[in-house]
Design an enzyme around this catalytic site. Structure first.
Site, PDB file in Angstrom:
ATOM      1  N   SER A  84      -9.081  -2.209  -4.574  1.00  0.00           N
ATOM      2  CA  SER A  84      -7.799  -1.748  -4.033  1.00  0.00           C
ATOM      3  C   SER A  84      -7.287  -2.692  -2.951  1.00  0.00           C
ATOM      4  CB  SER A  84      -8.011  -0.360  -3.419  1.00  0.00           C
ATOM      5  OG  SER A  84      -6.901   0.012  -2.651  1.00  0.00           O
ATOM      6  N   TYR A 120     -13.107   5.864   2.162  1.00  0.00           N
ATOM      7  CA  TYR A 120     -12.735   5.431   0.809  1.00  0.00           C
ATOM      8  C   TYR A 120     -12.539   3.917   0.769  1.00  0.00           C
ATOM      9  CZ  TYR A 120      -9.409   3.966  -2.743  1.00  0.00           C
ATOM     10  OH  TYR A 120      -8.781   3.250  -3.723  1.00  0.00           O
ATOM     11  N   LYS A 167     -14.721   0.575  -1.099  1.00  0.00           N
ATOM     12  CA  LYS A 167     -14.215  -0.537  -1.930  1.00  0.00           C
ATOM     13  C   LYS A 167     -14.698  -1.874  -1.361  1.00  0.00           C
ATOM     14  CE  LYS A 167     -12.132   1.942  -4.979  1.00  0.00           C
ATOM     15  NZ  LYS A 167     -12.784   2.102  -6.300  1.00  0.00           N
TER      16      LYS A 167
HETATM   17  C1  UD1 Z   1      -2.866   5.060  -1.056  1.00  0.00           C
HETATM   18  C2  UD1 Z   1      -4.136   4.372  -0.682  1.00  0.00           C
HETATM   19  C3  UD1 Z   1      -4.396   3.234  -1.637  1.00  0.00           C
HETATM   20  C4  UD1 Z   1      -4.335   3.704  -3.071  1.00  0.00           C
HETATM   21  C5  UD1 Z   1      -3.000   4.394  -3.314  1.00  0.00           C
HETATM   22  C6  UD1 Z   1      -2.870   4.925  -4.715  1.00  0.00           C
HETATM   23  C7  UD1 Z   1      -4.800   3.568   1.582  1.00  0.00           C
HETATM   24  C8  UD1 Z   1      -4.329   3.314   2.960  1.00  0.00           C
HETATM   25  N1  UD1 Z   1      -3.916   3.936   0.690  1.00  0.00           N
HETATM   26  O1  UD1 Z   1      -1.809   4.121  -0.814  1.00  0.00           O
HETATM   27  O2  UD1 Z   1      -5.644   2.681  -1.386  1.00  0.00           O
HETATM   28  O3  UD1 Z   1      -4.431   2.597  -3.938  1.00  0.00           O
HETATM   29  O4  UD1 Z   1      -2.885   5.464  -2.384  1.00  0.00           O
HETATM   30  O5  UD1 Z   1      -3.760   5.949  -4.959  1.00  0.00           O
HETATM   31  O6  UD1 Z   1      -5.943   3.415   1.318  1.00  0.00           O
HETATM   32  N2  UD1 Z   1       4.766   8.994   1.174  1.00  0.00           N
HETATM   33  C9  UD1 Z   1       5.719   9.894   1.631  1.00  0.00           C
HETATM   34  N3  UD1 Z   1       5.586  11.204   1.286  1.00  0.00           N
HETATM   35  C10 UD1 Z   1       4.560  11.668   0.506  1.00  0.00           C
HETATM   36  C11 UD1 Z   1       3.601  10.746   0.032  1.00  0.00           C
HETATM   37  C12 UD1 Z   1       3.741   9.414   0.404  1.00  0.00           C
HETATM   38  O7  UD1 Z   1       6.649   9.517   2.332  1.00  0.00           O
HETATM   39  O8  UD1 Z   1       4.492  12.879   0.249  1.00  0.00           O
HETATM   40  C13 UD1 Z   1       4.918   7.567   1.514  1.00  0.00           C
HETATM   41  C14 UD1 Z   1       3.736   7.009   2.298  1.00  0.00           C
HETATM   42  O9  UD1 Z   1       3.933   7.183   3.671  1.00  0.00           O
HETATM   43  C15 UD1 Z   1       3.746   5.555   1.854  1.00  0.00           C
HETATM   44  C16 UD1 Z   1       4.290   5.607   0.420  1.00  0.00           C
HETATM   45  O10 UD1 Z   1       4.949   6.863   0.302  1.00  0.00           O
HETATM   46  O11 UD1 Z   1       4.657   4.815   2.621  1.00  0.00           O
HETATM   47  C17 UD1 Z   1       3.197   5.528  -0.627  1.00  0.00           C
HETATM   48  O12 UD1 Z   1       2.198   6.487  -0.318  1.00  0.00           O
HETATM   49  P1  UD1 Z   1       0.984   6.796  -1.304  1.00  0.00           P
HETATM   50  O13 UD1 Z   1       1.499   7.020  -2.678  1.00  0.00           O
HETATM   51  O14 UD1 Z   1       0.176   7.894  -0.701  1.00  0.00           O
HETATM   52  O15 UD1 Z   1       0.160   5.444  -1.359  1.00  0.00           O
HETATM   53  P2  UD1 Z   1      -0.449   4.575  -0.167  1.00  0.00           P
HETATM   54  O16 UD1 Z   1      -0.709   5.393   1.025  1.00  0.00           O
HETATM   55  O17 UD1 Z   1       0.367   3.339  -0.041  1.00  0.00           O
END
Ligand code: UD1
Length: 342
Positions: free
Chosen positions: A127, A152, A156
């Site tokens: 990742s 997590y 990795k």
């Molecule tokens: C996370 C994991 C990453 C993993 C990925 C996919 C970390 C830090 N992050 O990434 O390893 O590969 O998931 O499973 O290890 N967001 C919202 N509202 C929500 C959900 C998300 O605004 O309800 C925003 C988050 O703040 C972020 C973006 O959407 O900016 C993407 O979030 P998310 O899909 O959870 O992925 P990551 O946190 O980037």
């Protein structure tokens, strides 16, 4: 004779899409999955798409005796793609031992088994989390590995170290670690896709569940980042594009084209989109209106992360092709399909 690939975690989200792409390319596939975060019905979806049913065994590869019994029988594996792991960042903070135990023991069992039973090739599901909050964008493979911000993420990093050290003293082994950015979307047939347990942590499943009425509204985590619209930026890669990179990696190892016994590649599109851009693209692609509100930042989130894809594009001869809107539409079609089945 077709080459035979073992896919651990092959009924999971990325695993199932990879199984489809392997089978489309003429590989024979055996899946091992303990179904802790997936459903056996995924096999029906795979069979529907490919016209073939992969061989399936349900067990936990942390069970070393069971794994060894399996490897004793299937002596002729040409390679392994190892997906089976826990992946929820937030959960890992509350249950670190569960994460270390599951994600590391399974890998060590597999590597021991590979040495014992002469399996030489492994693709490891890694990742971009290994880079933490990157200092420079886009993120190249040369970016430093930062202190992990969750157990997590740490699993990795440690897994990559375990693989590297094991390979350095077992020169017959080859490994490719694929560092995914943000995998989203579903197979265009809507027969397989992501099946989150409970309330999704990730953005796109939360969006599709909100649009279909399971969730009230999307919470956008923070609009005070130093980005054009204030919301955080990520590199969203279509899961089918991602799956294809695994097939290319397996072929690279089988064709003896690796430049070293342990290689790693960033898998992304190279383009970053903000949360609000994703929301807008979803509305445009699907014609659905999405209810959302801005809330505080989520702890541990980076401001912007997107890949430099040059190395993977050149070395693997692979490129992510599917655009954001098409990908979000596939996620939406999958969401509608699973709700219809219920
Ligand atoms: C996370 C994991 C990453 C993993 C990925 C996919 C970390 C830090 N992050 O990434 O390893 O590969 O998931 O499973 O290890 N967001 C919202 N509202 C929500 C959900 C998300 O605004 O309800 C925003 C988050 O703040 C972020 C973006 O959407 O900016 C993407 O979030 P998310 O899909 O959870 O992925 P990551 O946190 O980037």
């Amino acid at each position: 004779m077709n080459k035979l690939i073992l896919v651990t975690g092959g009924t999971g989200y990325i695993g199932s899409h990879t199984v489809v792409e392997l089978m489309n390319e003429g590989f024979d596939v055996i899946i091992i999955d303990n179904l802790s975060n997936s459903d056996k019905s995924v096999l029906d979806g795979i069979a529907e798409i490919t016209g073939r049913r992969p061989y399936f065994e349900q067990f936990d590869i942390c069970d070393n005796e069971r794994l060894n019994n399996f490897l004793k029988v299937y002596k002729k594996l040409d390679g392994i793609i190892h997906f089976a792991a826990y992946k929820a960042v937030g959960e890992s903070v509350g249950k670190p031992l569960m994460y270390y135990q599951n994600n590391l023991i399974s890998l060590m069992n597999l590597l021991n088994g590979m040495i014992e039973y002469n399996v030489h090739n492994i693709v490891f599901s890694s990742s971009c989390t290994v880079y933490g909050e990157p200092d420079e964008l886009p993120v190249t493979e040369k970016a430093p590995i930062k202190i992990a911000n969750s157990p997590y993420g740490n699993t990795k990093q440690i897994s990559e170290e375990i693989i590297k050290d094991t390979i350095s003293v077992n020169p017959k082994l080859k490994a490719i670690a694929l560092r995914y950015f943000n995998p989203i979307g579903a197979h265009p047939s809507a027969q397989i896709g992501e099946l989150p347990l409970g309330i999704p942590d990730n953005l796109v499943p939360f969006i599709t569940q909100t649009a279909i009425g399971i969730r009230n509204e999307l919470k956008v985590f923070g609009d005070d980042y130093n980005t054009p619209d204030g919301t955080a930026i990520r590199d969203y890669i279509n899961v089918v594009d991602l799956a294809k990179a695994h097939v290319v990696s397996v072929k690279r190892m089988l064709d003896d084209n690796c430049k070293s016994n342990f290689e790693f590649f960033n898998l992304g599109t190279g383009k970053g989109f903000s949360v609000l851009e994703v929301v807008n693209a979803f509305e445009k692609a699907t014609g659905e209106k999405l209810k959302y509100k801005i809330v505080n930042r989520r702890e541990g989130d980076a401001e912007a992360v997107y890949a430099d894809t040059k190395f993977a594009n050149k070395e693997l001869g692979w490129k992510a092709k599917i655009g954001l809107e098409e990908t979000l539409l596939s996620a939406w079609n999958w969401e509608k399909n699973i709700q219809n089945k219920k």
